[in-house]
Design a protein around this motif. Structure first.
Motif, short mmCIF file in Angstrom:
data_model
loop_
_atom_site.label_atom_id
_atom_site.label_comp_id
_atom_site.label_asym_id
_atom_site.label_seq_id
_atom_site.Cartn_x
_atom_site.Cartn_y
_atom_site.Cartn_z
N HIS A 78 0.84 -1.19 0.00
CA HIS A 78 0.00 0.00 0.00
C HIS A 78 0.88 1.25 0.00
N LEU A 79 0.47 2.26 -0.77
CA LEU A 79 1.19 3.51 -0.80
C LEU A 79 1.11 4.19 0.56
N GLY A 80 2.26 4.66 1.03
CA GLY A 80 2.31 5.35 2.31
C GLY A 80 2.15 6.85 2.18
N ASP A 81 2.19 7.36 0.95
CA ASP A 81 2.06 8.79 0.72
C ASP A 81 1.73 9.00 -0.76
N GLU A 82 1.44 10.24 -1.12
CA GLU A 82 1.18 10.56 -2.52
C GLU A 82 2.47 10.45 -3.33
N VAL A 83 2.36 10.29 -4.64
CA VAL A 83 3.51 10.23 -5.53
C VAL A 83 4.10 11.64 -5.64
N LYS A 84 5.39 11.77 -5.32
CA LYS A 84 6.09 13.05 -5.42
C LYS A 84 6.83 13.08 -6.75
N MET A 85 6.55 14.10 -7.55
CA MET A 85 7.14 14.21 -8.89
C MET A 85 8.28 15.22 -8.93
N HIS A 86 9.26 14.92 -9.79
CA HIS A 86 10.35 15.84 -10.07
C HIS A 86 10.53 15.86 -11.59
N TYR A 87 10.45 17.06 -12.17
CA TYR A 87 10.55 17.20 -13.63
C TYR A 87 11.91 17.78 -14.00
N ARG A 128 8.40 9.42 -7.01
CA ARG A 128 8.85 8.65 -5.85
C ARG A 128 7.71 8.52 -4.86
N PHE A 129 7.62 7.33 -4.24
CA PHE A 129 6.63 7.14 -3.18
C PHE A 129 7.05 5.97 -2.29
N PRO A 130 6.65 6.00 -1.02
CA PRO A 130 6.93 4.89 -0.13
C PRO A 130 5.84 3.80 -0.28
N LEU A 131 6.26 2.56 -0.18
CA LEU A 131 5.34 1.43 -0.26
C LEU A 131 5.50 0.58 1.00
N ALA A 132 4.37 0.25 1.64
CA ALA A 132 4.39 -0.56 2.86
C ALA A 132 4.00 -1.99 2.54
N CYS A 186 1.38 6.93 -12.56
CA CYS A 186 1.26 6.71 -11.12
C CYS A 186 0.76 7.97 -10.41
N GLU A 187 1.29 9.13 -10.81
CA GLU A 187 0.86 10.37 -10.18
C GLU A 187 -0.63 10.61 -10.41
N LYS A 188 -1.09 10.29 -11.61
CA LYS A 188 -2.48 10.56 -11.98
C LYS A 188 -3.46 9.62 -11.26
N TYR A 189 -3.11 8.35 -11.13
CA TYR A 189 -4.09 7.35 -10.67
C TYR A 189 -3.87 6.81 -9.26
N LEU A 190 -2.67 6.95 -8.69
CA LEU A 190 -2.41 6.40 -7.37
C LEU A 190 -2.51 7.47 -6.29
N SER A 191 -2.99 7.07 -5.14
CA SER A 191 -3.01 7.96 -3.98
C SER A 191 -2.72 7.14 -2.72
N LYS A 192 -2.47 7.83 -1.65
CA LYS A 192 -2.10 7.19 -0.39
C LYS A 192 -3.14 6.13 -0.01
N GLY A 193 -2.63 4.93 0.34
CA GLY A 193 -3.51 3.84 0.75
C GLY A 193 -3.84 2.86 -0.36
N ASP A 194 -3.61 3.21 -1.61
CA ASP A 194 -3.92 2.32 -2.72
C ASP A 194 -2.99 1.11 -2.72
N LYS A 195 -3.53 -0.03 -3.15
CA LYS A 195 -2.76 -1.27 -3.23
C LYS A 195 -2.21 -1.42 -4.64
N SER A 242 -6.00 -2.12 -6.22
CA SER A 242 -7.23 -1.55 -5.69
C SER A 242 -6.93 -0.16 -5.16
N THR A 243 -7.97 0.65 -5.14
CA THR A 243 -7.81 1.98 -4.57
C THR A 243 -8.25 1.95 -3.12
N LYS A 244 -7.83 2.93 -2.37
CA LYS A 244 -8.24 3.02 -0.97
C LYS A 244 -9.75 3.16 -0.88
#
Length: 149
Positions: free
Chosen positions: A13-22, A31-35, A67-76, A110-112
Motif C-alpha cells: 500500500h502507498l504510504g504517501d502521494e507520488v512526489k514528482m520531479h521534472y 517517488r513514493f513509499p510502499l508498505a 502513477c501520479e495521476k491514478y495512485l493515492s495514499k492507501g492504494d494497493k 485496488s484503490t483506498k
C-alpha cells in the motif's frame, strides 16, 4: 550459470502521494513509499504480530506520470523492478546510502476508496433470504459436445 539477477516483486500500500520531479529535458521521476506487511502469531504470547517494511519506489517518465495521476495514499499496487543503492553525502559531508526499487512495471490492484467501500458493504450486508434449491446443472458430457477436440 554465470549470469546474475536483480529482481524485486512487491505488493503493498502507498504510504504517501507520488512526489514528482521534472527535468529540463522533458523527463520526470516519481517517488513514493510502499508498505508491505508480515503477520504471524507469536509463540511466546500467542498474539498476532504485524511487522511493516517500508520500500522507496522510483518510477520514471511515462510510468511516473501514470502513477501520479491514478495512485493515492492507501492504494494497493503490485511493483516489479530492481534494487538500486545510491551513495550521497549529508550536510556534514558524511557518506549516506539509500536503497530504492527502480520500478520497471506496475499494476494497480485496488484503490483506498474501493477497499473502504468493500469493507463497508461487507459490514452492512445482510444474510440473503433462504431460497429454493437451484436445479442441477447439465451433465458435463452434454456441455462438452460442441468442443472440437
Amino acid at each position: 550459470m554465470s549470469g546474475t539477477l536483480n529482481k524485486v516483486m512487491l505488493i503493498g500500500h502507498l504510504g504517501d502521494e507520488v512526489k514528482m520531479h521534472y527535468f529540463e529535458g522533458g523527463g520526470c521521476v516519481g517517488r513514493f513509499p510502499l508498505a508491505t506487511n508480515e503477520t504471524y502469531v507469536s509463540k511466546q504470547t500467542n498474539e498476532r504480530v504485524t511487522n511493516t517494511d517500508w520500500h522507496n519506489i522510483v518510477v520514471r517518465n511515462k510510468g511516473a506520470e501514470i502513477c501520479e495521476k491514478y495512485l493515492s495514499k492507501g492504494d494497493k499496487v503490485y511493483i516489479e523492478g530492481r534494487l538500486k543503492t545510491r551513495k550521497w553525502q549529508d550536510e556534514k559531508g558524511n557518506d549516506r546510502y539509500s536503497t530504492e526499487i527502480q520500478c520497471s512495471d506496475f499494476t494497480f490492484l485496488s484503490t483506498k476508496k474501493e477497499s473502504e467501500s468493500n469493507a463497508n458493504n461487507a459490514a452492512t450486508q445482510q444474510k440473503p433470504a433462504a431460497t429454493s434449491p437451484q436445479p442441477a446443472s447439465k451433465p458435463i458430457e452434454d456441455a462438452d459436445d460442441d468442443l472440437p477436440f
